[in-house]
Design a protein around this motif. Sequence first.
Motif, short mmCIF file in Angstrom:
data_model
loop_
_atom_site.label_atom_id
_atom_site.label_comp_id
_atom_site.label_asym_id
_atom_site.label_seq_id
_atom_site.Cartn_x
_atom_site.Cartn_y
_atom_site.Cartn_z
N LEU A 49 -5.87 -4.34 -4.24
CA LEU A 49 -5.11 -4.95 -3.14
C LEU A 49 -5.97 -5.08 -1.89
CD1 LEU A 49 -2.47 -5.98 -1.83
CD2 LEU A 49 -1.85 -3.61 -1.38
N LYS A 50 -6.75 -4.04 -1.58
CA LYS A 50 -7.60 -4.10 -0.38
C LYS A 50 -8.55 -5.28 -0.48
CE LYS A 50 -5.96 -2.23 1.76
NZ LYS A 50 -4.85 -1.37 1.96
N LEU A 51 -9.17 -5.44 -1.68
CA LEU A 51 -10.15 -6.52 -1.82
C LEU A 51 -9.48 -7.87 -1.67
CD1 LEU A 51 -13.14 -7.14 -2.38
CD2 LEU A 51 -12.50 -7.45 -4.78
N LYS A 52 -8.36 -8.06 -2.37
CA LYS A 52 -7.79 -9.42 -2.34
C LYS A 52 -7.25 -9.77 -0.96
CE LYS A 52 -4.17 -7.93 -5.32
NZ LYS A 52 -3.65 -8.07 -6.66
N GLU A 53 -6.64 -8.80 -0.28
CA GLU A 53 -6.00 -9.20 0.98
C GLU A 53 -6.99 -9.50 2.09
OE1 GLU A 53 -3.44 -6.25 2.80
OE2 GLU A 53 -4.73 -4.63 2.15
N ILE A 54 -8.16 -8.90 2.07
CA ILE A 54 -9.07 -9.19 3.20
C ILE A 54 -10.25 -10.09 2.83
CG2 ILE A 54 -8.44 -7.16 4.59
CD1 ILE A 54 -11.04 -5.85 3.67
N THR A 66 0.83 -1.20 0.00
CA THR A 66 0.00 0.00 0.00
C THR A 66 0.86 1.26 0.00
OG1 THR A 66 -1.92 -1.04 0.97
CG2 THR A 66 -1.62 1.27 1.49
N SER A 67 1.97 1.22 0.74
CA SER A 67 2.84 2.41 0.81
C SER A 67 3.43 2.70 -0.58
CB SER A 67 3.96 2.18 1.82
OG SER A 67 3.39 1.94 3.09
N TRP A 68 3.67 1.63 -1.35
CA TRP A 68 4.17 1.81 -2.72
C TRP A 68 3.10 2.51 -3.57
CZ3 TRP A 68 3.01 -1.19 -7.40
CH2 TRP A 68 3.90 -0.97 -8.43
N ILE A 75 8.89 5.06 2.18
CA ILE A 75 7.54 5.33 2.70
C ILE A 75 7.11 4.07 3.45
CG2 ILE A 75 5.17 6.01 2.10
CD1 ILE A 75 6.34 6.79 -0.70
N SER A 76 6.79 4.20 4.71
CA SER A 76 6.44 3.01 5.48
C SER A 76 5.55 3.37 6.66
CB SER A 76 7.72 2.34 5.99
OG SER A 76 7.42 1.25 6.83
N GLN A 77 4.46 2.65 6.82
CA GLN A 77 3.62 2.86 8.01
C GLN A 77 4.40 2.46 9.25
OE1 GLN A 77 1.52 2.35 11.32
NE2 GLN A 77 1.96 0.38 10.37
N SER A 78 4.90 1.22 9.24
CA SER A 78 5.51 0.66 10.44
C SER A 78 6.92 1.16 10.70
CB SER A 78 5.58 -0.87 10.30
OG SER A 78 6.38 -1.20 9.17
N GLY A 79 7.63 1.50 9.62
CA GLY A 79 9.03 1.89 9.79
C GLY A 79 9.94 0.70 10.04
N GLU A 80 9.41 -0.52 9.86
CA GLU A 80 10.20 -1.71 10.15
C GLU A 80 10.24 -2.68 8.98
OE1 GLU A 80 11.95 -1.79 12.77
OE2 GLU A 80 10.97 -0.33 14.08
N THR A 81 9.64 -2.36 7.86
CA THR A 81 9.56 -3.30 6.75
C THR A 81 10.97 -3.63 6.24
OG1 THR A 81 7.40 -2.48 6.20
CG2 THR A 81 8.56 -3.63 4.44
N ALA A 82 11.30 -4.92 6.23
CA ALA A 82 12.69 -5.35 6.00
C ALA A 82 13.21 -4.87 4.64
CB ALA A 82 12.78 -6.87 6.10
N ALA A 112 -4.92 -4.56 7.13
CA ALA A 112 -5.04 -3.82 5.86
C ALA A 112 -4.91 -2.33 6.13
CB ALA A 112 -6.39 -4.12 5.22
N SER A 113 -4.00 -1.73 5.43
CA SER A 113 -3.71 -0.31 5.69
C SER A 113 -4.80 0.58 5.09
CB SER A 113 -2.36 -0.01 5.05
OG SER A 113 -1.97 1.28 5.37
N THR A 114 -5.32 1.49 5.88
CA THR A 114 -6.36 2.42 5.40
C THR A 114 -5.97 3.85 5.74
OG1 THR A 114 -7.61 1.99 7.44
CG2 THR A 114 -8.27 0.77 5.45
#
Length: 613
Positions: free
Chosen positions: A488-493, A305-307, A349-356, A402-404
Amino acid sequence: MCGIVGYAGKKTALPVLLDGLARLEYRGYDSAGIAWIENSSIRRKRCQGKLAALRDILEGGRISDAPIGIGHTRWATHGAPTEENAHPHTDCTGSLVVVHNGIIENYFSLRNQLTEEGHTFRSETDTEVLAHLVEKYLEDDLSDAVRKALADVEGAYAMGVLWQGAPDTLVAARKESPLVLGLGKGENFMASDIPALLPYTRDIIFLEDGDLAVITADAIEIKRIDTGEPVQREVTTISWDATAAEKAGFRHFMLKEIYEQPQAILNTFRGRIIPETGRVEIPEIQLQPEAINGLSRIVLLACGTSWHAGLVAKYWIEEWAGIPVEVELASEFRYRRLLVDERVLTVPISQSGETADTLAGLRIAKERNSPVISICNVVGSTITRESRGTIYTHAGPEIGVASTKAFTSQLTALYILALFLAQTRETMSADERASKLRALAKVPGMIEKNLKALHDACTGLADEFYQHSDFLYLGRHLHFPIALEGALKLKEISYIHAEGYAAGEMKHGPIALIDRNMPVVALIPRDHVYEKMVSNVEEVRSRRGIIIAIAEEGDEDIARIAQHVITVPAIAEPAAKPFLFTIPLQLLAYEISFARGCDVDQPRNLAKSVTVE
Ligand code: F6R
């Protein structure tokens, strides 16, 4: 987003405060603190980390039986998550303490002014100015001093204040950050959110913006901050159970977070833009104008999502600031021969700031001397620590996988970054920037007003389509990445196969998929590619595809070509439309997932923070 609690009663305050904070930990948990009044003196304990650490410290000593206190669980916005920055904060004398949730926008100038007046600051937080301001105005009436202090303050706050000079009284105030009061027998409470109070009372008062409450064990008096006029507020009896209450009555965190978007967007641009003059202020990025003017390229680096947020920003930055932008999937970027040097700005760009993968990409860019400015939601996370500067999104903790709200906050941060670059490079006039900022400032209100109706419409569509096994999402220009995000939102949830496409690409292959069973979600904003998009939808119609059009209010033509139309508020500024078009896609995915009985907040195979490759 932080959590605050307060208690004034006849029993021991500390267990009530700790219990209340535990129920608010979803609002942040990077440090915690508590203060009470004992033998006419303020006492305070704070520590870095989760509440459990504070609990250990308190339980390791003698638990005070003081009947009044305040507590805080922190989601850092100003200053790292350390003990010094943990709330409650005190004034110079240590005789009063403040807990606060919100953002004091003019804290910098207030801090300078108070320092000149002789006040000594011990933290990096915006909150500490509140303690010193109240100290400045305090004579013998705490609520008067709080009112005078708040007259100097710009920004958002929910706050609680204790002063040893009035040992039975807790003063609470709010503007634009949530605060509720709980009414008990011989005890009264305040908290950021209802769950903190449910074990003790179900009788709740929702304070309104500009309200101040003077709370003692036996009474609550509410008055207006500006005039001091007393006001009456209705008491509401809450019937939710504790689990529902944590989600503020919403069925899932994801839905709650979708509804929090107006606030998250507002918090992200608040204090950084001046729509009247077209100015954008983001000193935290720490890049000199010469460096910005000398850039050859920008690399936006992210996953998922950040991408998608980065893909939208490419259009803004290239158009407004005239700098070429590449939007890189971090997992690909890290394994390529990279043409990155000191003239290339890298923006993870990252919500968590931890994405490897994003972190690995950042490190490689740094090795090649690229300056790194991140966009992140979690203060103190690894990506922020390894960046030269960070533009924090102020979305608050996002719990649904799911990121919103993180997505629309990232869009907000990127929108103002693009305008900041245009301002520094003088590629756009102040009038044009002002017009774009005015449009951004309107977005939260427009989303808020339309949310319920949009939700109802999406629920109706979900009832009709939840059993379909494939979806296509189409968009052009800024709405191509929004189509990707919708899919992406639809498929992931919901585990339904969904694909996002640039509508102009349909003829090059995907159109073969269209038949009378294929729902096609078409994003049709009134922008410069509107006619092109309508032609693409006609192509789907002539192959008997099922068209679910997302269009703007007042666009009567769309109903003639689409079987289903969902409308979003019309905003004149084309660049602001993606914010509004994102919301129905989130709601549609949410309702379809719910109708299929999926685990909305924790979909299979996924994790909130992807810290492995
Ligand atoms: C999808 C989603 C993920 C994340 C991705 C990056 O809803 O949440 O695609 O966007 O894992 O995560 P962050 O932004 O934390 O780097």
